[in-house]
Design an enzyme around this catalytic site. Structure first.
Site, mmCIF file in Angstrom:
data_model
loop_
_atom_site.group_PDB
_atom_site.id
_atom_site.type_symbol
_atom_site.label_atom_id
_atom_site.label_comp_id
_atom_site.label_asym_id
_atom_site.label_seq_id
_atom_site.Cartn_x
_atom_site.Cartn_y
_atom_site.Cartn_z
ATOM 1 N N SER A 68 0.796 -1.234 0.000
ATOM 2 C CA SER A 68 0.000 0.000 0.000
ATOM 3 C C SER A 68 0.824 1.277 0.000
ATOM 4 O O SER A 68 0.257 2.372 -0.098
ATOM 5 C CB SER A 68 -0.955 0.010 1.195
ATOM 6 O OG SER A 68 -2.088 -0.788 0.933
ATOM 7 N N LYS A 118 0.218 3.879 -2.647
ATOM 8 C CA LYS A 118 -0.721 5.005 -2.547
ATOM 9 C C LYS A 118 -0.016 6.342 -2.367
ATOM 10 O O LYS A 118 -0.660 7.394 -2.483
ATOM 11 C CB LYS A 118 -1.710 4.752 -1.415
ATOM 12 C CG LYS A 118 -2.608 3.531 -1.649
ATOM 13 C CD LYS A 118 -3.622 3.358 -0.534
ATOM 14 C CE LYS A 118 -4.512 2.140 -0.766
ATOM 15 N NZ LYS A 118 -3.890 0.877 -0.354
ATOM 16 N N SER A 171 -5.889 3.634 4.478
ATOM 17 C CA SER A 171 -5.343 2.919 3.330
ATOM 18 C C SER A 171 -6.429 2.272 2.498
ATOM 19 O O SER A 171 -6.275 1.161 1.993
ATOM 20 C CB SER A 171 -4.321 1.857 3.793
ATOM 21 O OG SER A 171 -3.557 1.394 2.715
ATOM 22 N N LYS A 213 2.944 6.491 4.919
ATOM 23 C CA LYS A 213 2.125 5.374 4.434
ATOM 24 C C LYS A 213 2.733 4.034 4.803
ATOM 25 O O LYS A 213 3.926 3.803 4.609
ATOM 26 C CB LYS A 213 1.969 5.458 2.915
ATOM 27 C CG LYS A 213 0.883 4.587 2.358
ATOM 28 C CD LYS A 213 -0.495 5.084 2.748
ATOM 29 C CE LYS A 213 -1.530 3.985 2.699
ATOM 30 N NZ LYS A 213 -1.370 2.942 3.723
#
Length: 388
Positions: free
Chosen positions: A63, A66, A123, A229
């Site tokens: 993730s 992102k 997320s 993140k």
């Protein structure tokens, strides 16, 4: 037509003697990361590498993908093609995303502000796809933009297949590339208003109220951390790109392929501690601060402010001194009217004793059009009067 000048001005600073290039190269540096497959630690303004371990090894970013998704969202907000209060309708495809999600229903509408919060804090894969479809029409088209942006940033070891980081063949990146992406994302200072949130709610007060809890626990437990993140899949294991700011110095730390979230957080913490214990920065320019004036006789405004595209600092080890700091502004070979706000026109290089400290793109901070015939005539007449 334009000022082709290259000029140098000595900035009198009583800072510390700067030893060049990558600090981590000195004596091979400390071993800060043991269990993770790959890691890197950089200072944000200069991009200097303070520590790295196998930073160019290609790995699934999960993730952390992102980060690039959010870059393109912030770009769209910045150029006005997207608005925070605009409502976006979730497609069946967006709502079908598995993994981390905010449980969008097909046809449900949320504002860009809410969806961005869903991406940054929880997320949300569904929120990522919904934003991608709004910006580009489809996830596939948005992914093309992601890969184009990666090339523009000079990322040689990154390839995206989706906006979410869900497992896919030929979807990979590196710790170094993730740090560069994070540096780019942090140009948009408003992004940390989202990534620093520890918990919040979507659909507040409704039957399907959803509690958001940040997957990056360091936001709560490490002072100064305000992003960015996390990532996890079975293939990628535990990943985290973290950023923290203390005493005007912002650093970015990346870990990929850690065995457990505890080890991931511990190794990020070790890198952050190392940065703040051993280094400091001196701010020279804020983002969008004027540096020079570009003179273009045929422009509607013949003296155009040239500003920094991001904040500019010098990095030093604590206790050292910097001497003979100079700045050099160099304009691009070709600058033609009209100019758009944010257009690159040159570079600002900071040096100490001839050694480069930083290099920053210079931009114009307003649209610049051609002057009208009447304006050009008046200027010509004024010049004639001056030289009589």
């Amino acid at each position: 037509m334009k000022n082709f000048g290259v000029w140098i001005m000595t900035i009198l600073l009583t800072l510390t003697t700067f030893t060049s290039a990558t600090f981590a190269a000195e004596d091979d540096g400390p071993e800060l990361v043991e269990s993770a497959k790959s890691a890197i630690l950089i200072e944000r303004d200069t991009g200097e590498v303070l520590y790295e371990k196998d930073a160019d090894q290609t790995l699934p970013p999960a993730s952390m993908t992102k980060i690039m998704t959010m870059i393109l969202v912030m770009e769209a907000l910045n150029d006005g093609s997207l608005k925070l209060d605009e409502k976006v309708r979730a497609s069946e495809y967006a709502a079908s995303m598995g993994g981390s999600q905010i449980f969008l229903e097909p046809g449900e509408e949320m504002t860009v502000d809410e969806l961005l919060k869903g991406v940054a804090v929880a997320s949300g894969n569904d929120a990522s796809v919904a934003l991608a479809e709004r910006i580009s029409g489809s996830e596939e088209e948005f992914v093309e933009k992601m890969n184009e942006k990666a090339k523009k940033l000079g990322l040689e070891n990154t390839q995206f297949q989706n906006t979410t980081g869900l497992p896919a063949d030929n979807h990979y990146s590196t710790a170094r590339d993730m740090a560069i992406m994070s540096k780019e994302l942090l140009k948009y200072e408003g992004i940390t208003d989202y990534t620093k949130i520890y918990d919040d709610y979507l659909r507040k007060g409704t039957d399907n109220e959803f509690w958001l809890v940040n997957t990056n626990k360091l936001v709560k437990f490490y002072k100064g951390v305000d992003g960015l993140k996390t990532g996890f899949t079975r293939e990628a294991k535990y990943c985290l790109t973290a950023t923290a700011k203390k005493n005007d110095m912002r650093v970015i730390a990346v870990v990929m392929g850690a065995e457990t979230p505890k080890k991931r957080n511990a190794e990020i913490t070790t890198m952050l501690d190392y940065a703040f214990n051993h280094y400091e920065t001196e701010s020279l320019y804020k983002r969008f601060q004027p540096v020079d004036q570009l003179k273009m006789i045929r422009a509607n405004n013949p003296e155009i402010d040239v500003v920094t595209s991001e904040s500019v600092s010098v990095l030093k080890k604590k206790g050292q001194k910097i001497e003979n700091v100079e700045r050099e502004v160099k304009y691009n070979d070709t600058i033609e009217l009209p100019l758009k706000k944010g257009q690159e026109v040159g570079t600002l290089t900071i040096t100490s004793n001839g050694e480069p400290l930083s290099k920053t793109t210079l931009i114009v901070n307003e649209d610049v059009s051609n002057a009208g015939l009447w304006s050009l005539l008046k200027r010509s007449m004024n010049e004639m009067v001056k030289h009589r």
